[in-house]
Motif scaffolding. Structure first.
Motif, PDB file in Angstrom:
ATOM      1  N   ILE A   2       6.672 -23.420  42.080  1.00 56.02           N
ATOM      2  CA  ILE A   2       6.238 -22.798  40.839  1.00 56.02           C
ATOM      3  C   ILE A   2       4.865 -22.172  41.052  1.00 56.02           C
ATOM      4  O   ILE A   2       3.936 -22.825  41.519  1.00 56.02           O
ATOM      5  N   ILE A   3       4.758 -20.897  40.706  1.00 56.88           N
ATOM      6  CA  ILE A   3       3.495 -20.179  40.862  1.00 56.88           C
ATOM      7  C   ILE A   3       3.024 -19.723  39.489  1.00 56.88           C
ATOM      8  O   ILE A   3       3.776 -19.116  38.728  1.00 56.88           O
ATOM      9  N   ILE A   4       1.789 -20.041  39.187  1.00 54.06           N
ATOM     10  CA  ILE A   4       1.177 -19.644  37.918  1.00 54.06           C
ATOM     11  C   ILE A   4      -0.005 -18.732  38.237  1.00 54.06           C
ATOM     12  O   ILE A   4      -0.930 -19.136  38.933  1.00 54.06           O
ATOM     13  N   ARG A  14      -5.173 -24.072  29.213  1.00 51.96           N
ATOM     14  CA  ARG A  14      -4.025 -23.232  28.835  1.00 51.96           C
ATOM     15  C   ARG A  14      -3.117 -22.984  30.049  1.00 51.96           C
ATOM     16  O   ARG A  14      -1.901 -23.001  29.944  1.00 51.96           O
ATOM     17  N   MET A  15      -3.741 -22.766  31.206  1.00 55.28           N
ATOM     18  CA  MET A  15      -2.972 -22.574  32.432  1.00 55.28           C
ATOM     19  C   MET A  15      -2.169 -23.820  32.768  1.00 55.28           C
ATOM     20  O   MET A  15      -1.000 -23.744  33.156  1.00 55.28           O
ATOM     21  N   LEU A  16      -2.811 -24.971  32.625  1.00 55.13           N
ATOM     22  CA  LEU A  16      -2.135 -26.240  32.903  1.00 55.13           C
ATOM     23  C   LEU A  16      -0.962 -26.442  31.957  1.00 55.13           C
ATOM     24  O   LEU A  16       0.108 -26.898  32.367  1.00 55.13           O
ATOM     25  N   ARG A  17      -1.129 -26.054  30.703  1.00 54.92           N
ATOM     26  CA  ARG A  17      -0.049 -26.173  29.727  1.00 54.92           C
ATOM     27  C   ARG A  17       1.128 -25.268  30.107  1.00 54.92           C
ATOM     28  O   ARG A  17       2.291 -25.675  30.014  1.00 54.92           O
ATOM     29  N   ARG A  18       0.820 -24.041  30.564  1.00 55.58           N
ATOM     30  CA  ARG A  18       1.882 -23.131  31.003  1.00 55.58           C
ATOM     31  C   ARG A  18       2.614 -23.693  32.217  1.00 55.58           C
ATOM     32  O   ARG A  18       3.835 -23.622  32.323  1.00 55.58           O
ATOM     33  N   ARG A  21       4.950 -26.517  31.140  1.00 55.24           N
ATOM     34  CA  ARG A  21       6.125 -25.983  30.453  1.00 55.24           C
ATOM     35  C   ARG A  21       7.119 -25.406  31.464  1.00 55.24           C
ATOM     36  O   ARG A  21       8.310 -25.651  31.397  1.00 55.24           O
ATOM     37  N   LYS A  22       6.591 -24.636  32.426  1.00 55.62           N
ATOM     38  CA  LYS A  22       7.461 -24.064  33.458  1.00 55.62           C
ATOM     39  C   LYS A  22       8.119 -25.160  34.277  1.00 55.62           C
ATOM     40  O   LYS A  22       9.299 -25.095  34.607  1.00 55.62           O
ATOM     41  N   HIS A  23       7.340 -26.163  34.623  1.00 53.92           N
ATOM     42  CA  HIS A  23       7.835 -27.291  35.414  1.00 53.92           C
ATOM     43  C   HIS A  23       8.974 -27.984  34.677  1.00 53.92           C
ATOM     44  O   HIS A  23       9.995 -28.324  35.266  1.00 53.92           O
TER      45      HIS A  23
END
Length: 64
Positions: A2-4, A14-18, A21-23
């Motif tokens: 997974i790449i953010i 906010r990045m960690l939350r995204r 969610r993706k995970h």
């Protein structure tokens, strides 16, 4: 994997939350847990059948 990508002015929280969610959506954790132990194909199939039976009964009970 997974790449953010960080957006302009985006907070770390906010990045960690995204990422979380993706995970969760990718179901990576579930796959890793399933791979920990070998499960016979017959057991996998039996679980699928029992799950389908449960769903069918649940739908039938809702219709009544």
């Amino acid at each position: 994997m997974i790449i953010i990508d960080r957006k302009d002015g985006e907070n770390i929280d906010r990045m960690l939350r995204r990422y979380k969610r993706k995970h969760r959506d990718v179901k990576l954790r579930r796959e890793l847990r399933d791979r920990k132990q070998f499960e016979k194909p017959s057991d996998v199939r039996r679980k699928e059948v029992l799950k389908a039976i449960y769903r069918d009964e649940k739908i039938k009970n809702e219709e009544l």
